[in-house]
Design a protein around this motif. Structure first.
Motif, PDB file in Angstrom:
ATOM      1  N   THR A  44     109.819  40.480  97.953  1.00 47.60           N
ATOM      2  CA  THR A  44     108.378  40.619  98.165  1.00 47.60           C
ATOM      3  C   THR A  44     107.772  41.613  97.178  1.00 47.60           C
ATOM      4  N   PHE A  45     108.558  42.617  96.759  1.00 48.61           N
ATOM      5  CA  PHE A  45     108.053  43.578  95.772  1.00 48.61           C
ATOM      6  C   PHE A  45     107.760  42.884  94.447  1.00 48.61           C
ATOM      7  N   PHE A  46     108.709  42.108  93.967  1.00 49.52           N
ATOM      8  CA  PHE A  46     108.494  41.408  92.704  1.00 49.52           C
ATOM      9  C   PHE A  46     107.452  40.295  92.857  1.00 49.52           C
ATOM     10  N   ALA A  47     107.361  39.708  94.059  1.00 43.35           N
ATOM     11  CA  ALA A  47     106.319  38.712  94.303  1.00 43.35           C
ATOM     12  C   ALA A  47     104.936  39.343  94.201  1.00 43.35           C
ATOM     13  N   SER A  48     104.809  40.584  94.680  1.00 43.01           N
ATOM     14  CA  SER A  48     103.524  41.277  94.579  1.00 43.01           C
ATOM     15  C   SER A  48     103.169  41.561  93.121  1.00 43.01           C
ATOM     16  N   LEU A  49     104.152  41.965  92.319  1.00 40.46           N
ATOM     17  CA  LEU A  49     103.889  42.203  90.903  1.00 40.46           C
ATOM     18  C   LEU A  49     103.466  40.921  90.198  1.00 40.46           C
ATOM     19  N   MET A  50     104.156  39.822  90.502  1.00 38.33           N
ATOM     20  CA  MET A  50     103.794  38.545  89.889  1.00 38.33           C
ATOM     21  C   MET A  50     102.407  38.100  90.332  1.00 38.33           C
ATOM     22  N   GLY A  51     102.071  38.375  91.594  1.00 35.58           N
ATOM     23  CA  GLY A  51     100.754  37.994  92.088  1.00 35.58           C
ATOM     24  C   GLY A  51      99.640  38.717  91.364  1.00 35.58           C
ATOM     25  N   ILE A  52      99.842  40.012  91.073  1.00 35.23           N
ATOM     26  CA  ILE A  52      98.830  40.787  90.359  1.00 35.23           C
ATOM     27  C   ILE A  52      98.703  40.315  88.911  1.00 35.23           C
ATOM     28  N   ILE A  53      99.819  40.009  88.283  1.00 35.35           N
ATOM     29  CA  ILE A  53      99.822  39.646  86.866  1.00 35.35           C
ATOM     30  C   ILE A  53      99.281  38.239  86.630  1.00 35.35           C
ATOM     31  N   THR A  54      99.525  37.313  87.552  1.00 43.33           N
ATOM     32  CA  THR A  54      99.208  35.896  87.335  1.00 43.33           C
ATOM     33  C   THR A  54      97.754  35.629  86.971  1.00 43.33           C
ATOM     34  N   PRO A  55      96.746  36.223  87.648  1.00 47.71           N
ATOM     35  CA  PRO A  55      95.360  35.943  87.230  1.00 47.71           C
ATOM     36  C   PRO A  55      95.089  36.310  85.773  1.00 47.71           C
ATOM     37  N   TYR A  56      95.688  37.414  85.306  1.00 48.69           N
ATOM     38  CA  TYR A  56      95.511  37.815  83.910  1.00 48.69           C
ATOM     39  C   TYR A  56      96.243  36.856  82.985  1.00 48.69           C
ATOM     40  N   TRP A  57      97.428  36.420  83.418  1.00 46.35           N
ATOM     41  CA  TRP A  57      98.200  35.487  82.592  1.00 46.35           C
ATOM     42  C   TRP A  57      97.449  34.167  82.429  1.00 46.35           C
ATOM     43  N   ILE A  58      96.796  33.700  83.489  1.00 48.44           N
ATOM     44  CA  ILE A  58      96.050  32.439  83.425  1.00 48.44           C
ATOM     45  C   ILE A  58      94.797  32.586  82.560  1.00 48.44           C
ATOM     46  N   ALA A  59      94.105  33.709  82.732  1.00 45.65           N
ATOM     47  CA  ALA A  59      92.818  33.885  82.048  1.00 45.65           C
ATOM     48  C   ALA A  59      92.948  34.498  80.661  1.00 45.65           C
ATOM     49  N   SER A  60      94.133  34.991  80.295  1.00 46.45           N
ATOM     50  CA  SER A  60      94.275  35.718  79.032  1.00 46.45           C
ATOM     51  C   SER A  60      93.885  34.920  77.799  1.00 46.45           C
ATOM     52  N   PRO A  61      94.211  33.624  77.692  1.00 47.86           N
ATOM     53  CA  PRO A  61      93.780  32.897  76.479  1.00 47.86           C
ATOM     54  C   PRO A  61      92.267  32.909  76.288  1.00 47.86           C
ATOM     55  N   LEU A  62      91.514  32.656  77.371  1.00 46.23           N
ATOM     56  CA  LEU A  62      90.059  32.650  77.262  1.00 46.23           C
ATOM     57  C   LEU A  62      89.520  34.047  76.977  1.00 46.23           C
ATOM     58  N   ILE A  63      90.092  35.052  77.643  1.00 48.91           N
ATOM     59  CA  ILE A  63      89.621  36.427  77.442  1.00 48.91           C
ATOM     60  C   ILE A  63      89.864  36.866  76.004  1.00 48.91           C
ATOM     61  N   LEU A  64      91.049  36.601  75.477  1.00 52.07           N
ATOM     62  CA  LEU A  64      91.365  36.995  74.110  1.00 52.07           C
ATOM     63  C   LEU A  64      90.525  36.224  73.105  1.00 52.07           C
ATOM     64  N   TYR A  65      90.246  34.964  73.390  1.00 49.51           N
ATOM     65  CA  TYR A  65      89.467  34.149  72.453  1.00 49.51           C
ATOM     66  C   TYR A  65      88.023  34.611  72.370  1.00 49.51           C
ATOM     67  N   PHE A  66      87.415  34.886  73.531  1.00 49.32           N
ATOM     68  CA  PHE A  66      85.994  35.214  73.552  1.00 49.32           C
ATOM     69  C   PHE A  66      85.716  36.704  73.352  1.00 49.32           C
ATOM     70  N   PHE A  67      86.630  37.570  73.813  1.00 43.74           N
ATOM     71  CA  PHE A  67      86.338  39.002  73.787  1.00 43.74           C
ATOM     72  C   PHE A  67      87.280  39.814  72.897  1.00 43.74           C
ATOM     73  N   GLY A  68      88.469  39.318  72.655  1.00 50.08           N
ATOM     74  CA  GLY A  68      89.397  40.044  71.815  1.00 50.08           C
ATOM     75  C   GLY A  68      90.248  41.031  72.604  1.00 50.08           C
ATOM     76  N   ILE A  69      91.259  41.570  71.939  1.00 51.14           N
ATOM     77  CA  ILE A  69      92.199  42.469  72.589  1.00 51.14           C
ATOM     78  C   ILE A  69      91.534  43.785  72.983  1.00 51.14           C
ATOM     79  N   GLU A  70      90.463  44.173  72.282  1.00 54.45           N
ATOM     80  CA  GLU A  70      89.786  45.430  72.608  1.00 54.45           C
ATOM     81  C   GLU A  70      89.197  45.400  74.012  1.00 54.45           C
ATOM     82  N   LYS A  71      88.660  44.254  74.400  1.00 51.50           N
ATOM     83  CA  LYS A  71      88.086  44.114  75.741  1.00 51.50           C
ATOM     84  C   LYS A  71      89.157  44.270  76.811  1.00 51.50           C
TER      85      LYS A  71
END
Length: 327
Positions: free
Chosen positions: A155-182
């Motif tokens: 459950t500990f590692f499941a919680s870490l994966m749960g927190i990371i997953t939204p960023y992992w899914i959205a990261s391509p769009l975020i990096l494309y539109f806003f860049g790594i600085e954002k």
């Protein structure tokens, strides 16, 4: 059997939720629901209320059949209606209620990494709006171990994966539109702290909303400390989660008040089941009087937010009226 007073008749009535919905609907309309097109905020509030109702029913937070938990959630939102136009508050409230909804399925179940993942996925979504919600993660781990009895390596590692997953899914769009600085700036906010106790940004209406919610939280916490033994052990443990999270949020707000809008919305989520327990499951003449007082003050605060912009407005009105007096 305890004598059923007027407060119990109201809190156990099926009309309490519709009446509360009418009050919050009127408050949202006056706050700009139609004129400013706050439809997404209204949808978040609607879904949050439905999810809160399911959370209450599935986990039997109250020993009687009652809709007072979502009803008081709506009334508390109305008493701090200035948070409604902010889309972030609606998202945070929805994600926090969804977090509790998922985690409460894990109570005393060690093999429940799926529910933990979904719960912390909601927390990860909330952190994309308000990254400081990450400060609650260590506390949630402690509560998972002490109150839910559901913390282990899976459950500990499941919680870490749960927190990371939204960023992992959205990261391509975020990096494309806003860049790594954002992205770096978003997480850099975790290490930024303003001056402690600087309340200059909080206005009169905000103080009223914060003060009333904190007062009701204190009433609910004291009541549960005195009468919580009457509930089942599982119910007591779930309410302890609300209490600890409420106290942590109040402390966070006291130390870093620049986040008061978001933190107040989290306070409302944690306070609603506590004050609902107090108003629904008490039967004395004194609590019956307090029920009338709490509802009356809540309605007066709602009216104050809607029809009285500020004390400066009142001062201007008084000065204008005095100018016509033959003095």
């Amino acid at each position: 059997m305890a004598y059923k007073r007027f407060q119990n008749t109201v809190t156990e009535s099926k009309l309490m939720l519709p009446l509360s919905a009418i009050v919050v609907g009127a408050s949202c309309y006056m706050a700009g629901l139609v004129s400013e097109g706050l439809w997404i905020q209204a949808v978040c509030l609607l879904v949050s209320s439905i999810l809160f109702l399911e959370l209450n029913n599935i986990n039997q937070l109250l020993r009687v059949v009652s809709q007072s938990t979502p009803s008081l959630f709506l009334l508390l939102v109305s008493s701090s209606i200035f948070i409604f136009p902010q889309l972030e508050t609606g998202i945070i409230q929805l994600c926090m209620i969804a977090l509790y909804f998922m985690l409460f399925h894990c109570s005393q179940h060690h093999e429940s990494p799926g529910w933990v993942f979904y719960g912390f996925f909601c927390l990860g979504l909330a952190s994309m709006v308000f990254v400081q919600v990450m400060y609650f993660v260590p506390l949630l781990w402690i509560l998972m171990g002490t109150c839910l009895r559901a913390l282990n390596s899976k459950t500990f590692f499941a919680s870490l994966m749960g927190i990371i997953t939204p960023y992992w899914i959205a990261s391509p769009l975020i990096l494309y539109f806003f860049g790594i600085e954002k992205v770096l700036g978003h997480f850099h906010a975790l290490g930024e702290f303003h001056q402690l106790g600087d309340y200059s940004m909080i206005g009169e209406h905000e103080w009223v909303g914060i003060g009333w919610t904190a007062f009701l939280a204190l009433v609910g916490i004291i009541h549960y400390a005195r009468r919580g033994y009457q509930d089942k052990i599982r119910t007591r443990l779930l309410h302890e989660i609300f209490i600890v999270m409420d106290l942590a949020t109040i402390l966070f707000l006291a130390l870093q008040p620049q986040h008061y809008i978001i933190l107040l919305s989290i306070m409302i989520v944690n306070t609603s089941p506590l004050i609902a327990h107090y108003l629904t499951l008490t039967h004395t003449w004194l609590t019956n009087i307090s029920f009338h007082t709490i509802i009356l003050i809540t309605l007066l605060i709602i009216a104050y937010h809607i029809w009285i912009p500020s004390s400066s407005f009142l001062s201007a009105m008084v000065m204008q009226a005095c100018s016509y007096l033959p003095l």
